[in-house]
Motif scaffolding. Structure first.
Motif, PDB file in Angstrom:
ATOM      1  N   LEU A 276      22.626  26.108  87.416  1.00  0.00           N
ATOM      2  CA  LEU A 276      22.739  27.044  86.301  1.00  0.00           C
ATOM      3  C   LEU A 276      23.390  26.388  85.096  1.00  0.00           C
ATOM      4  N   PRO A 277      22.909  26.719  83.893  1.00  0.00           N
ATOM      5  CA  PRO A 277      23.612  26.254  82.691  1.00  0.00           C
ATOM      6  C   PRO A 277      24.993  26.871  82.623  1.00  0.00           C
ATOM      7  N   ARG A 278      25.812  26.308  81.751  1.00  0.00           N
ATOM      8  CA  ARG A 278      27.197  26.740  81.630  1.00  0.00           C
ATOM      9  C   ARG A 278      27.290  28.203  81.190  1.00  0.00           C
ATOM     10  N   ASP A 279      28.180  28.933  81.820  1.00  0.00           N
ATOM     11  CA  ASP A 279      28.487  30.322  81.461  1.00  0.00           C
ATOM     12  C   ASP A 279      27.260  31.228  81.516  1.00  0.00           C
ATOM     13  N   ILE A 500      44.701  17.851  68.742  1.00  0.00           N
ATOM     14  CA  ILE A 500      44.137  19.172  68.488  1.00  0.00           C
ATOM     15  C   ILE A 500      42.829  19.313  69.262  1.00  0.00           C
ATOM     16  N   ASP A 501      42.715  20.414  70.000  1.00  0.00           N
ATOM     17  CA  ASP A 501      41.460  20.739  70.681  1.00  0.00           C
ATOM     18  C   ASP A 501      40.496  21.288  69.633  1.00  0.00           C
ATOM     19  N   GLN A 502      39.433  20.541  69.377  1.00  0.00           N
ATOM     20  CA  GLN A 502      38.500  20.886  68.307  1.00  0.00           C
ATOM     21  C   GLN A 502      37.869  22.259  68.517  1.00  0.00           C
ATOM     22  N   GLU A 503      37.457  22.547  69.756  1.00  0.00           N
ATOM     23  CA  GLU A 503      36.814  23.832  70.033  1.00  0.00           C
ATOM     24  C   GLU A 503      37.808  24.981  69.900  1.00  0.00           C
ATOM     25  N   ALA A 504      39.006  24.810  70.453  1.00  0.00           N
ATOM     26  CA  ALA A 504      40.011  25.874  70.373  1.00  0.00           C
ATOM     27  C   ALA A 504      40.428  26.125  68.930  1.00  0.00           C
ATOM     28  N   ALA A 505      40.567  25.045  68.150  1.00  0.00           N
ATOM     29  CA  ALA A 505      40.947  25.209  66.747  1.00  0.00           C
ATOM     30  C   ALA A 505      39.876  25.965  65.977  1.00  0.00           C
ATOM     31  N   ARG A 506      38.649  25.614  66.219  1.00  0.00           N
ATOM     32  CA  ARG A 506      37.560  26.302  65.513  1.00  0.00           C
ATOM     33  C   ARG A 506      37.496  27.783  65.929  1.00  0.00           C
ATOM     34  N   GLU A 507      37.793  28.055  67.186  1.00  0.00           N
ATOM     35  CA  GLU A 507      37.801  29.444  67.635  1.00  0.00           C
ATOM     36  C   GLU A 507      38.863  30.252  66.897  1.00  0.00           C
ATOM     37  N   ARG A 508      40.071  29.681  66.728  1.00  0.00           N
ATOM     38  CA  ARG A 508      41.128  30.381  66.001  1.00  0.00           C
ATOM     39  C   ARG A 508      40.736  30.606  64.539  1.00  0.00           C
ATOM     40  N   GLY A 579      19.332  30.368  69.589  1.00  0.00           N
ATOM     41  CA  GLY A 579      18.553  31.543  69.917  1.00  0.00           C
ATOM     42  C   GLY A 579      19.351  32.817  69.721  1.00  0.00           C
ATOM     43  N   GLU A 580      18.805  33.735  68.928  1.00  0.00           N
ATOM     44  CA  GLU A 580      19.510  34.992  68.669  1.00  0.00           C
ATOM     45  C   GLU A 580      19.665  35.814  69.939  1.00  0.00           C
ATOM     46  N   LYS A 581      18.668  35.759  70.829  1.00  0.00           N
ATOM     47  CA  LYS A 581      18.751  36.547  72.057  1.00  0.00           C
ATOM     48  C   LYS A 581      19.921  36.084  72.913  1.00  0.00           C
ATOM     49  N   GLU A 582      20.064  34.752  73.084  1.00  0.00           N
ATOM     50  CA  GLU A 582      21.189  34.244  73.859  1.00  0.00           C
ATOM     51  C   GLU A 582      22.518  34.585  73.196  1.00  0.00           C
ATOM     52  N   LEU A 583      22.536  34.555  71.860  1.00  0.00           N
ATOM     53  CA  LEU A 583      23.769  34.885  71.150  1.00  0.00           C
ATOM     54  C   LEU A 583      24.175  36.330  71.403  1.00  0.00           C
ATOM     55  N   PHE A 584      23.226  37.263  71.292  1.00  0.00           N
ATOM     56  CA  PHE A 584      23.543  38.672  71.516  1.00  0.00           C
ATOM     57  C   PHE A 584      23.947  38.911  72.969  1.00  0.00           C
ATOM     58  N   GLU A 585      23.242  38.272  73.913  1.00  0.00           N
ATOM     59  CA  GLU A 585      23.601  38.447  75.322  1.00  0.00           C
ATOM     60  C   GLU A 585      25.003  37.931  75.599  1.00  0.00           C
ATOM     61  N   GLY A 586      25.339  36.784  74.996  1.00  0.00           N
ATOM     62  CA  GLY A 586      26.678  36.251  75.180  1.00  0.00           C
ATOM     63  C   GLY A 586      27.745  37.155  74.588  1.00  0.00           C
ATOM     64  N   LEU A 587      27.468  37.725  73.418  1.00  0.00           N
ATOM     65  CA  LEU A 587      28.420  38.642  72.798  1.00  0.00           C
ATOM     66  C   LEU A 587      28.619  39.886  73.652  1.00  0.00           C
ATOM     67  N   ARG A 612      34.589  32.842  70.041  1.00  0.00           N
ATOM     68  CA  ARG A 612      34.448  31.987  71.225  1.00  0.00           C
ATOM     69  C   ARG A 612      33.025  31.444  71.343  1.00  0.00           C
ATOM     70  N   ARG A 613      32.058  32.301  71.109  1.00  0.00           N
ATOM     71  CA  ARG A 613      30.656  31.912  71.267  1.00  0.00           C
ATOM     72  C   ARG A 613      30.268  30.833  70.271  1.00  0.00           C
ATOM     73  N   VAL A 614      30.619  31.021  69.003  1.00  0.00           N
ATOM     74  CA  VAL A 614      30.249  30.047  67.973  1.00  0.00           C
ATOM     75  C   VAL A 614      31.012  28.749  68.170  1.00  0.00           C
ATOM     76  N   ALA A 615      32.281  28.842  68.554  1.00  0.00           N
ATOM     77  CA  ALA A 615      33.063  27.629  68.779  1.00  0.00           C
ATOM     78  C   ALA A 615      32.489  26.804  69.923  1.00  0.00           C
ATOM     79  N   GLN A 616      32.046  27.451  70.983  1.00  0.00           N
ATOM     80  CA  GLN A 616      31.451  26.732  72.105  1.00  0.00           C
ATOM     81  C   GLN A 616      30.145  26.071  71.700  1.00  0.00           C
ATOM     82  N   ALA A 617      29.373  26.744  70.834  1.00  0.00           N
ATOM     83  CA  ALA A 617      28.079  26.204  70.418  1.00  0.00           C
ATOM     84  C   ALA A 617      28.229  24.959  69.560  1.00  0.00           C
ATOM     85  N   THR A 618      29.364  24.819  68.888  1.00  0.00           N
ATOM     86  CA  THR A 618      29.564  23.678  67.998  1.00  0.00           C
ATOM     87  C   THR A 618      30.551  22.671  68.560  1.00  0.00           C
ATOM     88  N   SER A 619      30.910  22.808  69.840  1.00  0.00           N
ATOM     89  CA  SER A 619      31.834  21.851  70.449  1.00  0.00           C
ATOM     90  C   SER A 619      31.105  20.556  70.772  1.00  0.00           C
TER      91      SER A 619
END
Length: 668
Positions: A276-279, A500-508, A579-587, A612-619
């Motif tokens: 399975l893919p992540r998350d 600095i954790d790049q993903e965590a910083a972007r999430e904040r 993908g917008e569908k994956e984005l909405f499902e994740g939200l 969280r979703r956008v930060a993970q996508a750009t990590s």
């Protein structure tokens, strides 16, 4: 002293029982649908108005009831399915709760129309607050129709605790799904405010799944079956590539009764391990059949949780059944013995979404020096050998000298990879030996108090007086920010080193941007070139209706586009291409988990989920120095730069003494 213990009045006892049985309109739906199934119906119709607050009506063509049975069905502890203690351990029916109709009638206005097959007339009963106000003969079709009106009309406090129509309708859809999936041999229909939501003909389980959950599953179903002397497992699972960000489409049925079981869900996930893919979460509809004596269904009032006599065996059989289904349908990875495993094609570099920056190179290409003549000669030799094989020629012919254009093309390719290019004719240097890297001790976190578990963490003061973080000012005259492993930002500060954790910083950063946009009344949007339709499962669509206003404040724009479908017209600005569908499902999934665990405000939970979703996508993206510095500046401009919204640290500070300690330990 006078006696103080007395029997409760019947109407009050019924209301107390109703508190256990009838929690919301969906509870009424569950009881009435299960009774209709037990009555042998082949067609069941569910009608709701105002999400069940005004009306819940179930019409079936089952056996019907005699006038006496109709009246007795409203009494507490009245049932047609249990006669002795032994029957409690052989239960295979659904709606056997003796107080169900009595409890419903205690908090609503109920109308019952019922007629047995072969009888000329039926019975009409009107009940209000446990009191039968009328019972008369009436003309009606075979079967039973029970209409529950104005739920909690006589208990205003309970009615005030009901959620919005979107929330209550989501729970009704869940109960409808459970009963409809468990009984594909029965035709079901659902009407909401006089509009047909579902019209499900009788058929096979696979047809019911597609009709109920959407056509997307038509090509994704894999049959699953395992028969043992102790347990039988049947149903369908989804292919790994069909896994979704939301976990709504997962169903277990034990002896045709829907249950929830984290233990069995773990067995399924164990079978999917590595696929399975992540998350993401797999789809499954699995039916378990076993002796009722080996389970206890009275663990939970709604019967959705049960106990197994032999849990380990059930776990093992379920896992084996799913694993076998994955193998039979060629869903697990397999070795390709036809291909040459020693020579893999060089794939082009992937770029991170939205930045265009190259990702980290695969390990085999990371430290390779390039000799154009050598590599081009190897390619030419391979081509010559292939041509000779086809024509029956010898493989020992000398390879052709590479052309100047081929040499320049390969040289340009390796420059794109960022690898050193040596002049033609220069010999390759011997490969240096690999030196093992010592394992460093775990990096300590900043000595700062953790945030509160619920809500927004309190801002932390800057400076180093209390062992807290210094606030760096990154600019042209400031120390350079360096990226490590495409994930961390390394920054020298006066007191030592900051990581600095790049993903965590972007999430904040994103979270505070989204909160500010919601406060201002509307988020910034970027319009799509063409509206993109997205179809959801009924449960996810019901959640989406709850989130329409908060999503609008974040910058989403969409409109209804048919049953369970929306057309997305715009998304928040700076959102990475995905993908917008994956984005909405994740939200939706993150909103469910965040809102339920922390009891957050709807807007707060959604802002956290999107950040969280956008930060993970750009990590894991390589950033130029300018963007690294901008990331640091934005982080320390936040109200709470030290932590993500859910309390994870964004920054680790190592002072000089801690850095020196690493080397002392390594050299000791």
């Amino acid at each position: 002293m006078p006696d103080i213990i007395q029997l409760l009045p019947e109407y009050l006892a019924n209301q107390i029982a109703a508190g256990e049985v009838v929690q919301r309109p969906a509870s009424v739906v569950k009881e009435l649908l299960e009774n209709a199934v037990d009555a042998g119906a082949t067609s069941i119709q569910l009608i709701v108005k105002e999400a069940g607050k005004q009306l819940v009506q179930v019409v079936d063509n089952g056996l019907g009831m005699s006038p006496t049975d109709a009246r007795m069905s409203l009494e507490r502890h009245a049932t047609s399915k249990i006669r002795s203690t032994e029957d409690l351990f052989r239960i295979r029916t659904l709606g056997f709760r003796g107080e169900a109709l009595a409890s419903i009638a205690a908090v609503a206005q109920v109308e019952i129309r019922t007629k047995q097959r072969g009888q000329e007339t039926g019975s009409l009963l009107l009940v209000e607050g446990s009191q039968v106000t009328s019972q008369v003969p009436t003309a009606c079709p075979d079967g039973t129709s029970i209409a529950v009106k104005n739920l909690f009309f006589n208990v205003p406090a309970r009615r005030n605790f009901l959620k919005s129509n979107a929330v209550e309708m989501r729970h009704i859809l869940d109960e409808f799904q459970h009963v409809a999936l468990a009984n594909p041999q029965i035709a079901f229909s659902l009407y909401q405010n006089d509009l047909e939501v579902f019209g499900l003909p009788a058929g096979k389980l696979s047809q019911r799944i597609v009709a109920l959950l959407g056509n997307n599953y038509k090509e994704q179903l894999a049959g699953c079956e395992e028969v043992t002397a102790f347990l039988t497992v049947k149903g369908y699972i989804g292919k790994p590539e069909s896994a979704k960000k939301s976990r709504g489409d997962q169903f277990f049925f034990v002896n045709n009764r829907f249950i929830r079981s984290a233990y069995l869900n773990h067995a399924v996930l164990a079978a999917y391990e590595g696929l399975l893919p992540r998350d993401t979460h797999p789809f499954y509809v699995l039916f378990l059949e076993l002796d009722p004596k080996t389970i206890d269904i009275n663990v939970h009032p709604t019967k959705t949780e049960i106990k197994f006599e032999d849990e380990k065996t059930v776990y093992a059989v379920v896992r084996a059944a799913v694993r076998q289904a994955l193998g039979l349908h060629s869903l697990t990875p397999s070795l390709d013995f036809e291909g040459d495993v020693n020579f893999a094609p060089i794939r082009p570099l992937r770029t991170s979404a939205g930045t265009g920056a190259s990702t980290e190179l695969p390990t085999p290409l990371r430290h390779v020096e390039f000799n154009p003549d050598a590599l081009a000669a190897s390619v030419s030799a391979a081509a010559a050998r292939q041509a000779n094989r086809g024509s029956g020629g010898s493989e020992r012919q000398a390879p052709a000298r590479p052309t100047e254009q081929a040499r320049r093309d390969l040289e340009a390719f390796y420059r794109e990879l960022g690898q050193p290019v040596r002049p033609a004719g220069e010999e390759l240097a011997p490969t240096p030996p690999v030196v093992a890297t010592p394992v460093l001790p775990e990096l300590p976190f900043v000595h700062a108090a953790p945030p509160e578990p619920v809500g927004r963490p309190a801002p932390l003061p800057t400076g180093t007086a209390a062992g807290l973080l210094p606030t760096p000012t990154v600019g042209h005259s400031s120390p350079r920010a360096t990226q490590v492993l495409a994930r961390y930002v390394l920054l020298p500060v006066k007191s030592g080193l900051m990581l600095i954790d790049q993903e965590a910083a972007r999430e904040r950063i994103l979270y505070e941007q989204y909160v500010a946009g919601q406060t201002q009344g509307a988020g910034h949007s970027q319009a799509l070139l063409f509206p993109r339709p997205i179809t959801f499962s009924p449960a996810d669509y019901a959640v989406l209706q709850e989130l329409t206003q908060p999503l609008h404040l974040l910058g989403f724009r969409f409109a209804e586009f048919g049953p369970l479908t929306i057309a997305v017209e715009a998304v928040p600005a700076d959102l990475p291409a995905q993908g917008e569908k994956e984005l909405f499902e994740g939200l939706i999934e993150q909103f469910r988990s965040g809102a339920s665990s922390l009891r957050l405000d709807r807007r707060e939970a959604l802002a956290r989920a999107l950040a969280r979703r956008v930060a993970q996508a750009t990590s894991l993206a390589r950033l130029p120095e300018v963007e690294l510095n901008a990331l640091v500046d934005k982080l320390f401009a936040c109200q709470v730069p030290n932590y993500t919204p859910d309390g994870r640290p964004t920054v680790v500070l190592l002072d000089g003494e801690q850095l020196a300690a690493f080397f002392r330990k390594a050299g000791a």
